[in-house]
Scaffold this active site. Structure first.
Site, PDB file in Angstrom:
ATOM      1  CB  ALA A  12      71.873  56.197  19.052  1.00  0.00           C
ATOM      2  CB  ALA A  13      67.572  54.504  16.925  1.00  0.00           C
ATOM      3  NE  ARG A  23      65.056  48.926  30.317  1.00  0.00           N
ATOM      4  CZ  ARG A  23      65.977  49.482  29.537  1.00  0.00           C
ATOM      5  NH1 ARG A  23      67.168  48.922  29.417  1.00  0.00           N
ATOM      6  NH2 ARG A  23      65.708  50.575  28.861  1.00  0.00           N
ATOM      7  CB  SER A  40      75.874  50.276  21.544  1.00  0.00           C
ATOM      8  OG  SER A  40      75.222  51.027  22.557  1.00  0.00           O
ATOM      9  CB  CYS A  44      77.769  63.102  18.724  1.00  0.00           C
ATOM     10  SG  CYS A  44      76.190  63.007  17.848  1.00  0.00           S
ATOM     11  CB  VAL A  81      70.949  37.441  20.304  1.00  0.00           C
ATOM     12  CG1 VAL A  81      71.941  36.936  19.255  1.00  0.00           C
ATOM     13  CG2 VAL A  81      70.680  36.376  21.359  1.00  0.00           C
ATOM     14  CG  ASP A 289      70.461  59.514  12.334  1.00  0.00           C
ATOM     15  OD1 ASP A 289      69.829  60.002  13.284  1.00  0.00           O
ATOM     16  OD2 ASP A 289      71.683  59.665  12.179  1.00  0.00           O
ATOM     17  CG  ASN A 311      69.986  57.551  22.700  1.00  0.00           C
ATOM     18  OD1 ASN A 311      70.247  56.492  23.258  1.00  0.00           O
ATOM     19  ND2 ASN A 311      70.885  58.220  21.992  1.00  0.00           N
TER      20      ASN A 311
END
Length: 562
Positions: A12-13, A23, A40, A44, A81, A289, A311
């Protein structure tokens, strides 16, 4: 020369940080390394895959339109990558390199970085116990865990869940739905410790028992037994037969890599970061986490690992690593879960946490239907509100019940983020129509009761305190002001019935030298009874917070206890 950004951890992070960095700075070389095969994914969602609510594992690692987020996806769509099955084993801060180990080939290599993002996540706590390594003793953290657990979840088998937190309860539900016999073991005296106060947690425990889950609180696991696989869970002198054990006592931050590199570690055991998620090294960031964050109510550093936080932090870390400017203010610990037919959630501090942090607190427990009572499908929920007596500031809200608790928790979280008081929350202009809420929403009513308590107009007493008084045979009068029909249907053993409409006529029957605690279905009439008795000169009158609907203990049903 292109900026080189390396991210360690691709869930997630880490995935969010890498994507945002690319971006913001398209010219940067962004490389992500992860020791696992899958990246990814939504951890949960594992309990829901286990129960077949989510039918395919790939759904947990797919975009909303069904594209699997694998290394090829990140390369083609994100320009990032990703190297899977690659463990980061050391960080050389002076050389600005990360030493890597390919887990499948044992090949070693290194990566240079200009900016490094640590998103190393957390790991399940594995207790040091006799025979904890037996086959059949599993955890619930990775997709590999999910597949192994699903293969082991055979209908009719005996499962023991160790840990009564969010993951433990969700896994207990999933296994029960698969037809397993489930025992849930929690070493503390209640389920969901740290998430709910005892009287709210008891509502969840009661529901679990109704669904056939055996709940053992105040029970510490001391070891396991079995020859070729687990057969028993040892709880001191007690034994629980088990064909499958799921360890879910919590998680610990993966901070060893950062610590070995000389980065500051916080008192929580997680990586220390500032508001920009920068570590003690200005070129290294941490998110998710593995790092601690600030609690917006107490101002203290906390470790509260949640996918939502990961996130948001990943986005901030990615912006800053790429040369931008962003901050992450902190959290208030908002959490929610659904177990079978009941929902439970919390935001801010529990009463116990508020007291531990030095607040002088006032509390309210308020049950009511989640929409207009006359609208079909209305379901009960119970709210508990915690406020600072000195300022009226809302410190926390908990909710439990079959009805919609999510929007009350989210509204409270929003209000508390901006330091709302009970007075301010009571005046929030919430949407109203019978299919969605009562004209006075549950949260508004709860805030109004809190206002009355803070000004001394209302004097409540918790169900737990009433239960203690009854158990210890204190000399007080428990006054039921419901109708005779309600009293006959369900009640609390030892209560005296005087319907509210007859109370003024029967004042002479009540003792003026005893404490009187009035209650009804939700204690609106209990509060009215308190005001009537106050006006009549009674000096020691209270009402029981939440009434019968918030009573989490055994009730008298007709002539029997249930």
């Amino acid at each position: 020369m292109k900026m080189k950004i390396v991210v360690i951890g691709a869930n997630a992070a880490g995935a969010k940080a890498a994507s945002k960095a690319k971006r913001l700075n398209p010219a940067a070389e962004v490389t992500v390394v992860d020791r696992g095969t899958f990246i990814s994914y939504g951890a949960c969602g594992i309990p829901y895959y286990l129960s077949d609510t989510v039918t395919q594992l790939k759904e947990l690692m797919s975009t909303p339109v069904g594209v699997v987020r694998d290394a090829a996806f990140f390369k083609k769509v994100k320009g990032v990558v990703v190297r899977t099955n690659t463990a980061a084993i050391a960080i050389d801060r002076s050389a600005k390199t990360v030493d890597l180990l390919e887990t499948t080939t044992a090949e070693r290599s290194s990566l240079h970085y200009d900016r490094l993002i640590l998103a190393t996540g957390s790991s399940p706590i594995i207790p040091v116990l006799e025979k904890v390594g037996l086959p059949g003793i599993l955890t619930v953290k990775s997709l590999e865990d999910a597949d192994l657990l699903k293969e082991s979840a055979v209908a009719g088998a005996r499962a023991c869940i160790v840990g009564g937190g969010l993951i433990g309860l969700e896994t207990a539900e999933a296994l029960r739905q698969k037809g397993l016999q489930v025992t849930l073991v929690e070493m503390r005296e209640q389920l969901l410790p740290g998430l709910l106060d005892p009287e709210i947690a008891l509502q969840v425990e009661k529901h679990l028992r109704q669904q056939g889950v055996t709940v053992l609180t105040g029970s510490r696991v001391t070891g396991f037994q079995g020859r070729d696989a687990v057969e028993k869970v040892l709880l001191g002198e007690q034994e629980v037969a088990a064909d499958l054990v799921v360890l879910a006592p919590g998680v610990t931050p993966n901070a060893a890599l950062a610590k070995a590199a000389g980065l500051a570690i916080g008192a929580t055991g997680a990586i220390a970061v500032d508001a920009c998620l920068r570590t003690s090294d200005p070129d290294i960031f941490a998110c998710g986490d593995c790092c601690e964050t600030t609690h917006l109510i107490t101002g203290r550093q906390v470790f509260i690992p949640l996918g939502s936080t990961a996130n948001k932090q990943g986005r901030v870390a990615g912006i800053n690593a790429a040369g931008g400017e962003a901050t992450f203010a902190g959290v208030i610990g908002t959490s929610i879960l659904r177990i079978f037919h009941i929902n439970a959630g919390k935001t801010g501090l529990t009463e116990a946490e508020a007291r531990a942090n030095g607040f002088e607190v006032e509390t309210v427990i308020s049950p009511a239907p989640d929409r207009a009572h006359f609208f079909p499908g209305a379901k009960p929920i119970v709210l508990k509100m915690v406020a600072d007596r000195k300022t009226g500031r809302i410190l926390g809200v908990q909710a439990v019940g079959e009805g919609a608790v999510d929007k009350r928790i989210d509204t409270a979280a929003t209000a508390m983020t901006f330091h709302a008081t009970a007075e301010q929350l009571a005046q929030v202009d919430l949407a109203y129509a019978p299919p969605y809420a009562a004209a006075m929403d549950n949260l508004i009513v709860c805030a109004d009761i809190m206002k009355n308590k803070l000004t001394g107009q209302a004097r409540g007493i918790s169900a737990g305190e009433v239960k203690r008084k009854l158990d210890e045979e204190e000399d007080f009068l428990l006054l039921d002001v419901r109708s005779p029909a309600e009293h006959g249907e369900v009640g609390i053993e030892g209560a005296t019935l005087i319907p509210l409409g007859m109370l003024r006529e029967k004042l002479d029957e009540l003792p003026r030298d005893k404490e009187i605690v009035a209650f009804c279905k939700i204690s609106l009439r209990g509060y009215e009874a308190q005001k009537i008795l106050d006006a009549a000169g009674f000096s020691n009158v209270k009402f029981m917070d939440g009434g019968i609907l918030a009573w989490p203990y055994h009730l008298r049903v007709g002539g029997k206890e249930s």
